[in-house]
Enzyme design. Sequence first.
Site, PDB file in Angstrom:
ATOM      1  CG  HIS A  17      43.609  40.817  32.278  1.00  0.00           C
ATOM      2  ND1 HIS A  17      44.608  40.140  31.623  1.00  0.00           N
ATOM      3  CD2 HIS A  17      42.487  40.655  31.537  1.00  0.00           C
ATOM      4  CE1 HIS A  17      44.115  39.607  30.528  1.00  0.00           C
ATOM      5  NE2 HIS A  17      42.831  39.895  30.448  1.00  0.00           N
TER       6      HIS A  17
ATOM      7  CG  ASP B 173      34.456  41.745  31.084  1.00  0.00           C
ATOM      8  OD1 ASP B 173      33.934  42.004  29.992  1.00  0.00           O
ATOM      9  OD2 ASP B 173      34.973  40.651  31.356  1.00  0.00           O
TER      10      ASP B 173
END
Length: 445
Positions: free
Chosen positions: A320, A376
């Site tokens: 991320h 996700d």
Amino acid sequence: MPKTGSTAPPAAAPKKNTASPARSARPKPAPASNRNSAKPAAAAPSRNSAKPSAATPSGSALEIKDTRTSKTYSIPVAEGAIRANDLKKIKTDNPDAFLEVAWLLRHGELPTQQEYDQFVHDITFHTYVHENMRKFLEGFRYDAHPMAILNSSIAGLASFYPSARNIFDETERNISIIRLLAKTPTIAAFSYRHVKGLPFVYPDNRLSYVENFLSMVARMSESKYEANPVFARALEILFILHADHEQNCSTSAVRGVGSSHVDPFSAVSAGVAALFGPLHGGANEQVLRMIKEIGTVKNVPKFIESVKSGEGGRLMGFGHRVYKSYDPRAKIVKKLADEVFNVVGVDKDLEIALELERIALADDYFVSRKLYPNVDFYTGLIYRSMAFPMDFFTVLFAIGRMPGWLAQWEEMLLDKEQKISRPRQIYIGAGERAYRSRLTEKASL
Ligand code: ACO
């Protein structure tokens, strides 16, 4: 391109006892101990009812499991009876908590009861789309990606509401925000039905926001649609988790496009476009494709090696830009995944995901680069368990992100310091040259 699950009929249970979003209420979710059985589980309680779904005497108490929340209650039995008051503690959370969050994002405070009731009423009132929009949706190819449909349809809404261009009129802003929150699930569900070749299901305004969405996605011939309570709650939580996330790619796109003072439908459609990309909202779909490609748990170490060598692409659902430790949302999603898998059962894809996570979290390549699971990594598995096709996952993300985009759009508009987005660039190309046309040059063969 690998085949998606989009050809499966909505009513078909994809694996084990997995019910489609449509058929989730019938058969009822099986308890964990019974998850591989074909037998329907005990009837689910009706919405907001305090009635236990299944009760077994246990000494001097009744044990009641609420399948909506997966909580178990112990109700004392005295002289062969239970007290009605003891049943009152069996509650669900606000079924429209997502809308409370949507209000919070825009106003900075949670709504009062009166504000909330009005907000829910307004959104419920605007869930229908113009019939021409419906015809517009019918024009897409049968195999169109639902994100492409959503993106262009949301942009198309600008043509139905030309007064939305008056963005500095508060009343216009309000109604545009309400319309976008209300109509996005309808358009999303219509895109699902279109791809499946199913008739569109119109909104049912008796249902909560999430239940209505599930109804439009999956309702067939039921006279009264009842969503699977575990699925409805999971979706509500996932929508809340996705509602806003500072200056991510899609939000920056909404702010950048909105800074030109275009209408909100056009600005938000830019966010949907950005979300479509596999490095952003499209990652949940890519996680599933990656897992499918890996195939079995025993192939996981080989796959990890291919990621590390750069040959196998990235480990999707990991890493991320901001979180250089475990994404806090991923922790909640993992717990939620357990609840959903308790209903539908664990399958080999989940086992592959768990093995990927286990190996990657212990591997120096990922540890040294601070690559941890992001939100996700597990959402795709949850959506798939609910029988959503892979290419629909990002659409679900878009519904959740809508309040965040809108709140950020309005905040940007009302911020006097904001100007049109115009990043500066440092030019490092060729220096000044005289014009010399090359159009008559012969191509060298
Ligand atoms: N798998 C393998 N290696 C990775 C991964 C990954 N998922 N992510 C980053 N790396 C490596 C890069 O190759 C790079 O290695 P190097 O230093 O040897 O060159 C290093 O880690 C840093 O990578 P960057 O691309 O600079 O990291 P950045 O913070 O810019 O990227 C991103 C963030 C785009 C999310 C990236 O981690 C990625 O591509 N992840 C996979 C896609 C994904 O899951 N996206 C969803 C994000 S969450 C969301 O949008 C809701």
